[in-house]
Scaffold this active site. Structure first.
Site, PDB file in Angstrom:
ATOM      1  N   PHE A 199       4.734  17.445  16.890  1.00  0.00           N
ATOM      2  CA  PHE A 199       4.069  16.663  17.935  1.00  0.00           C
ATOM      3  C   PHE A 199       4.347  15.189  17.670  1.00  0.00           C
ATOM      4  CE2 PHE A 199       0.792  14.268  20.081  1.00  0.00           C
ATOM      5  CZ  PHE A 199       0.802  14.873  21.338  1.00  0.00           C
ATOM      6  N   ASP A 259       7.305  10.549  10.933  1.00  0.00           N
ATOM      7  CA  ASP A 259       6.176  10.243  11.811  1.00  0.00           C
ATOM      8  C   ASP A 259       4.900  10.397  10.988  1.00  0.00           C
ATOM      9  OD1 ASP A 259       4.034  10.349  13.542  1.00  0.00           O
ATOM     10  OD2 ASP A 259       5.069  11.504  15.076  1.00  0.00           O
ATOM     11  N   LYS A 265      -2.813   5.703  14.909  1.00  0.00           N
ATOM     12  CA  LYS A 265      -4.145   6.241  14.612  1.00  0.00           C
ATOM     13  C   LYS A 265      -5.012   5.387  13.669  1.00  0.00           C
ATOM     14  CE  LYS A 265      -3.293  11.108  15.692  1.00  0.00           C
ATOM     15  NZ  LYS A 265      -4.260  11.364  16.731  1.00  0.00           N
TER      16      LYS A 265
HETATM   17  N1  PLP Z   1       2.665  11.568  16.248  1.00  0.00           N
HETATM   18  C1  PLP Z   1       1.784  12.384  15.651  1.00  0.00           C
HETATM   19  C2  PLP Z   1       2.169  13.063  14.371  1.00  0.00           C
HETATM   20  C3  PLP Z   1       0.515  12.592  16.201  1.00  0.00           C
HETATM   21  O1  PLP Z   1      -0.348  13.415  15.600  1.00  0.00           O
HETATM   22  C4  PLP Z   1       0.196  11.922  17.402  1.00  0.00           C
HETATM   23  C5  PLP Z   1      -1.123  12.140  18.039  1.00  0.00           C
HETATM   24  O2  PLP Z   1      -1.834  13.074  17.770  1.00  0.00           O
HETATM   25  C6  PLP Z   1       1.150  11.092  17.996  1.00  0.00           C
HETATM   26  C7  PLP Z   1       2.373  10.923  17.385  1.00  0.00           C
HETATM   27  C8  PLP Z   1       0.851  10.379  19.277  1.00  0.00           C
HETATM   28  O3  PLP Z   1       0.010   9.314  19.055  1.00  0.00           O
HETATM   29  P1  PLP Z   1      -0.731   8.601  20.284  1.00  0.00           P
HETATM   30  O4  PLP Z   1      -1.669   9.596  20.864  1.00  0.00           O
HETATM   31  O5  PLP Z   1      -1.392   7.404  19.662  1.00  0.00           O
HETATM   32  O6  PLP Z   1       0.334   8.200  21.246  1.00  0.00           O
END
Ligand code: PLP
Length: 395
Positions: A137, A222, A251
């Site tokens: 994700f 990520d 986050k």
């Molecule tokens: N990358 C990861 C690993 C995530 O868990 C998330 C959100 O849960 C995101 C990216 C996306 O972040 P945002 O919701 O701030 O765009």
């Protein structure tokens, strides 16, 4: 307004992307939140791994209020003092030499995808291909959903961004087969969050790093969910004894103030020059002052070690519960990022936990997820575990 009043305004005016919810939270302090009808909850989800220091942490609140009185926004047409201070703190505490700031995790990943493509193009050896993992994700922009290896997030949004392919997570041989001469980068979560809290096998990331070096491919991690102390270290890659070329954060970075960040080595940063990428709000004084204050707390004394200890305590208490209930298939995670794989759907379990006064959430259809703030106490962990025992016993 009470919960019903908030709900009816929501139902009338908000686009229905989030579906029905049971409660409206209106106040938070530390590890506790209160709903619009005055009911108190123990928060074991921290706004999906965002308020890592707990709600309204006094140091962050003071930084927000102080900055709000001084300067909220000016744009990147001018140098921004809190932004450069934040970049300095992040550089001093990570592999990265340079930073680009934006407003969310998806935007940070979007920036990372653009950076790695531009880096190879600028070098005169364009390699636009990016390999990500199945079940990953990476966010909800069009490039980030393409990078997200879960077809359910793609449905109806085609055509997706070309050049992004998928390989199974935690399988170095499959990753090697997926890499072609067109591949410029591999983008992975150090521990998959939304995909069900999946921890890779020991040695996986060392092999991925070696493979990327051998194939001359950039490694992008990520750390949007795993970063900022969530797994017991400031960044999850530290557990694996490797360093990526690029990392994305969001986050927990400003403990709730929207922010995203992309960090990379000096070499990879050369891919972006003036005009190549931008964000009006990115790195603005308010969010970066909040982030600098957040990092100040995270990096103070043994805060991170204590968070790691609490993670171990939580797992030590959950282990016997997982063994006791037949509906638990597996217990996974690291630090204070926990997934409990159930034989039943996680949604109703989350609802029962909320009814019992504990906020938690799912990670995919059958995984119950705990993401408490790092200031959680052992007593609070005990309370949640005994409530979980009751809820699982009732399944
Ligand atoms: N990358 C990861 C690993 C995530 O868990 C998330 C959100 O849960 C995101 C990216 C996306 O972040 P945002 O919701 O701030 O765009």
């Amino acid at each position: 307004m009470n919960t019903n009043e908030i709900k009816s305004l929501n139902d009338k005016h908000i686009i229905n992307t989030y579906g029905e919810r049971k409660i409206a939270l209106v106040r938070g302090e530390g590890t506790h939140v209160w709903d619009a009808d005055g009911r108190e909850y123990l928060d074991f989800f921290a706004g999906i791994a965002v308020v890592n220091l707990g709600h309204c942490h006094p140091v962050v609140t003071e930084a927000i209020c102080g900055q709000a009185k001084k300067l909220v926004h000016v744009s990147n047409l001018y140098y921004i003092e809190p932004q450069v201070k934040l970049a300095q703190i992040l550089s001093e505490n990570s592999f990265a030499d340079r930073w680009f700031f934006c407003n969310s995790g998806a935007e940070a990943n979007e920036a990372a995808i653009k950076l790695v493509r531009r880096y190879w193009a600028e070098k005169g050896t364009p390699k636009p291909g990016i390999i990500t993992a199945q079940e990953s994700f990476h966010g909800r922009t069009i490039a980030a959903i393409t990078a997200t290896g879960q077809p359910k997030y793609h449905k109806g949004f085609e055509p997706l961004v070309p050049g992004i392919d998928y390989a199974p997570y935690d399988d170095v041989d499959a990753l090697e087969k997926a890499i072609t001469p067109e591949t410029g980068a591999v983008l992975l979560e150090p521990l998959q969050g939304e995909g069900g809290v999946r921890v890779p096998s020991d040695g996986y990331f060392e092999k991925v790093r070696a493979l990327c070096d051998e194939k001359n491919v950039l490694l992008v991690l990520d750390e949007v969910q795993t970063g900022l102390g969530r797994t017991g270290k400031l960044f999850c890659y530290e557990h694996y004894g490797i360093e990526p070329d690029v990392m994305t954060l969001a986050k927990g970075l400003a403990n709730g103030v929207p922010i995203g960040a992309l960090g990379c080595t000096e070499e990879v940063a050369s891919g972006f020059g003036p005009g190549s990428h931008a964000a009006t709000f990115g790195g603005n004084p308010l969010s970066t002052a909040a982030a600098a204050a957040t990092l100040g707390v995270l990096l103070e004394g043994d805060f991170l070690q204590q968070a790691a200890n609490k993670g171990e305590y939580l797992f030590s208490k959950l282990g016997p519960i997982a063994a006791k209930h037949d509906c638990v298939e597996a217990l996974r995670g690291k630090g204070l990022m926990v997934g409990i794989q159930l034989t039943a759907p996680a949604g109703p379990v989350v609802e029962k936990m909320i009814e019992s006064g504990v906020i938690c959430g799912p990670a995919g259809p059958n995984v119950l997820r705990f993401l408490p703030s790092l200031i959680i106490t052992e007593e609070e962990i005990d309370q949640v575990v005994s409530k979980l025992d009751v809820v699982l016993g009732g399944l």
